[in-house]
Enzyme design. Structure first.
Site, short mmCIF file in Angstrom:
data_model
loop_
_atom_site.label_atom_id
_atom_site.label_comp_id
_atom_site.label_asym_id
_atom_site.label_seq_id
_atom_site.Cartn_x
_atom_site.Cartn_y
_atom_site.Cartn_z
N SER A 222 -5.71 5.50 -10.49
CA SER A 222 -5.22 4.76 -11.64
C SER A 222 -5.28 5.65 -12.88
O SER A 222 -4.69 6.72 -12.91
CB SER A 222 -6.03 3.48 -11.80
OG SER A 222 -5.46 2.64 -12.75
N ASP A 303 10.99 -4.97 8.53
CA ASP A 303 9.79 -4.59 9.29
C ASP A 303 10.11 -3.69 10.48
O ASP A 303 9.43 -2.68 10.73
CB ASP A 303 9.05 -5.87 9.74
CG ASP A 303 7.68 -5.60 10.32
OD1 ASP A 303 7.34 -4.42 10.51
OD2 ASP A 303 6.95 -6.58 10.57
N ASP A 310 5.48 -5.21 12.90
CA ASP A 310 4.02 -5.28 12.92
C ASP A 310 3.45 -5.73 11.59
O ASP A 310 2.25 -5.61 11.34
CB ASP A 310 3.45 -3.90 13.29
CG ASP A 310 3.89 -2.81 12.31
OD1 ASP A 310 4.77 -3.09 11.46
OD2 ASP A 310 3.36 -1.70 12.39
N ASP A 478 1.78 -1.61 -5.14
CA ASP A 478 1.01 -1.45 -6.38
C ASP A 478 1.74 -2.19 -7.51
O ASP A 478 2.90 -1.89 -7.79
CB ASP A 478 0.90 0.05 -6.71
CG ASP A 478 -0.01 0.33 -7.90
OD1 ASP A 478 -0.13 -0.53 -8.79
OD2 ASP A 478 -0.59 1.42 -7.95
N HIS A 515 -3.09 -1.94 -5.93
CA HIS A 515 -3.47 -0.87 -6.87
C HIS A 515 -4.81 -0.26 -6.46
O HIS A 515 -5.84 -0.89 -6.62
CB HIS A 515 -3.54 -1.44 -8.28
CG HIS A 515 -3.72 -0.41 -9.33
ND1 HIS A 515 -2.90 0.69 -9.43
CD2 HIS A 515 -4.63 -0.28 -10.34
CE1 HIS A 515 -3.29 1.43 -10.46
NE2 HIS A 515 -4.35 0.87 -11.01
CA CA Z 1 6.95 -2.18 10.86
#
Ligand code: CA
Length: 587
Positions: A222, A303, A310, A478, A515
């Protein structure tokens, strides 16, 4: 901005026992067997030998083995918390002065010198708006440093970057951002405190052990990540290796993005009779079901792009376009009041948020944000919207608003004394008119905040010449600093170095991660060990094997993190929970 208060920044639990100490140098005992006497004598021995002659020791304390680490109430702790190894603790101060704002300032730093030294020195980066000397333990999970460096034998320094939250806080000037009213305190926060502290700590190490450190490293996340990049860009000979996690390389622009998000999501609020919207209602705009459906849409669309459905969108860079739009349309309500769907206004607001802030004529003011499976996680929501139970106002308001106007504007001003006042000021912010305020100067602030605070230069010539290595882990979800800003910077870097930036810099996006940790992600990764191995053994990190923690749907799952622009692709065979079944690929 990196302005994550320690409460949030270090909230990442680090249940991690798998890390072995960094490989390398032989252990040296520096104290000659009498740690206490050696430690006590150090203050006097340093007189006349500090690189900055204004430096003086405030505390020298021999800490015996077995003393439990002093973690703050909100600090992440290693699990199990180990007894601390014997060391000498030095608190020192330099550059004590009176600011133009009438406040007293100084740069304070803390060094821990282990009795059993591994020959290495570590600078531990700060967090949020700093103002805290730090614990000097070298425990930075967001930089992949998950076993306290002090226990690995590192000499460690941490620092407050030139202001003190206990004394420099002023409710009339934004609280802990009050140092923003003094140009030198701002500069120290931005970058100027870094080199003198590193030099002072290195001198202390050399005097204590009778020789300088063989290797010097940096780890931060950060704001701490911003500090790592500052070192690499402004003081490139200071370290042999740096891990800069989720770096606030564009702090002032990210603050604009925070104000943008506040406005975008406020459109979902219903004003009261006086036309007033409540900051605490932001957290009620999206329900858990809304975010669940939005994540479903993202996963439905993207995905399987990495070869396996997954719950991890490893190939997040292509999660755009028609397929995503179709999946979002499928979860969007077709009529008001329908069940199990997301109102179109909410999807519109999220879309505007992820598109990033725009100035006059639609000019982008920061970066876009990826559609990812960590959107709506608690770590994400506390920044963008706040929390309902218990009620926490959006950190984009209380942290972001205070910082944009207190630290990142040439003419500092306090937005208000409470979240509601800050919120209303943020709603009134005019992006067309003031979108460029971070680039302006006004006496006595003669350098634009952007020029002082940003650590986004692709010019890393000095760092490269020094032979140093940099690893940058960054969560794809983030909510504070966009991974797209980091990868955009990397592309500029790669262009500058003819496609060979990977010879000394590698960015590792972490899908699903918030984050500096958390989210549905494999958020425990040995980035620090990998950086040390790269420096000391020349082993470039082609992948980092990361592990999912207890907060995820799949505790113990492992995945490779891959250097951008590659991503982890499932082989099509093998254990779906194990990293060895995945390859880093650009296909
Ligand atoms: Ca995947």
């Amino acid at each position: 901005m990196g302005l994550q208060p320690r409460t949030m920044m270090l909230a990442a639990s680090a249940t991690l026992a798998l890390l072995t100490p960094a490989a390398g140098a032989a252990t040296t005992t520096g104290s000659g067997g009498d740690l206490a006497a050696h430690c006590a004598a150090l203050a006097q021995q340093m007189q006349g030998h500090w690189p900055d002659p204004s430096t003086r020791v405030q505390k020298a304390e021999s800490v015996p083995e077995g003393t439990l680490p002093v973690f703050g109430p909100f600090d992440a702790k290693p699990d199990p918390v180990q007894p601390l190894k014997a060391h000498c603790l030095i608190d020192a101060v330099m550059a004590e002065r009176k600011g133009v704002d009438g406040q007293s300032y100084a740069i304070r730093f803390r060094v821990r010198l282990p009795e059993s030294w591994n020959g290495r020195f570590l600078f531990q980066g700060g967090g949020g708006t700093n103002g805290d000397i730090g614990n000097g333990l070298g425990f930075v999970p967001g930089a992949g440093l998950t076993e306290p460096a002090i226990n690995q034998g590192y000499a460690v320094v941490s620092q407050d970057s030139g202001h003190d939250n206990d004394t420099n806080t002023d409710p009339a000037r934004g609280g802990q951002v009050a140092f923003g009213w003094d140009p030198e305190a701002r500069r120290n926060y931005a970058y100027a405190s870094l080199k003198p502290v590193a030099d002072g700590a290195k001198a202390l190490v050399a005097r204590f052990y009778g020789k300088p450190a063989d290797r010097s490293y940096f780890a931060g996340c950060s704001k701490g990540g911003q500090e790592g990049l500052m070192f690499a860009q402004r003081f490139p000979d200071t370290f042999d290796g740096i891990v800069a996690g989720a770096p606030g390389m564009s702090l002032p622009r990210a603050a604009l993005a925070q104000n943008w998000d506040v406005q975008v999501f406020s459109h979902l609020l219903t004003p009261d009779g006086d036309g007033k919207r409540s900051v605490f209602d932001l957290a009620k705009t999206f329900t858990a079901q809304d975010f669940s459906l939005i994540r479903k849409a993202v996963l439905d669309a993207c995905d399987a792009d990495d070869g396996l459905a997954d719950g991890i969108v490893a190939h997040y860079g292509t999660c755009t376009g028609a397929r995503l739009e179709k999946a979002l349309a499928q979860v969007q309500c077709q009529q008001d009041g329908a069940d199990a769907c997301v109102e179109s206004a909410k999807i519109k607001a999220l879309r505007e948020s992820l598109a990033g802030p725009k100035g006059r004529d639609g000019t982008p003011l920061y970066a876009q944000w990826p559609w990812d499976a960590g959107i709506g996680s608690q770590d994400w929501s506390v920044w963008k919207l706040g929390l309902s139970q218990p009620p926490v106002p959006a950190l984009n308001v209380v942290v972001g608003g205070a910082a944009l106007h207190g630290i990142f504007s040439a003419t500092p001003r306090a937005l208000g004394a409470n979240p509601q006042e800050i919120f209303q000021q943020q709603l009134a912010f005019d992006f067309a008119k003031d979108g460029d305020l971070i680039y302006r100067t006004a006496p006595p602030f003669n350098t634009a905040p952007w020029d002082e605070m940003s650590a986004r230069s692709p010019d890393m010539d000095g760092f490269r010449r020094h032979g140093a290595k940099l690893i940058v882990p960054h969560g794809v979800s983030d909510p504070v600093f966009s991974v797209n800003d980091t990868t955009g910077w990397y592309r500029e870097l790669d262009a500058r170095y003819d496609g060979k930036a990977k010879d000394f810099v590698r960015v590792f996006p972490v899908p699903g991660m918030g984050h500096c940790g958390n989210g549905p992600a494999t958020d425990r990764f040995p980035a620090f060990q990998a950086m040390v191995a790269w420096v000391e053994q020349g082993t470039a990190p082609d992948r980092l094997v990361a592990t999912a923690g207890a907060q995820t749907p799949w505790p113990g799952r492992t995945r490779p993190l891959c250097p951008y622009p590659t991503y982890a692709r499932y082989d099509g065979t093998g254990n779906k929970e194990a990293a060895e079944s995945f390859q880093c690929t650009g296909r």
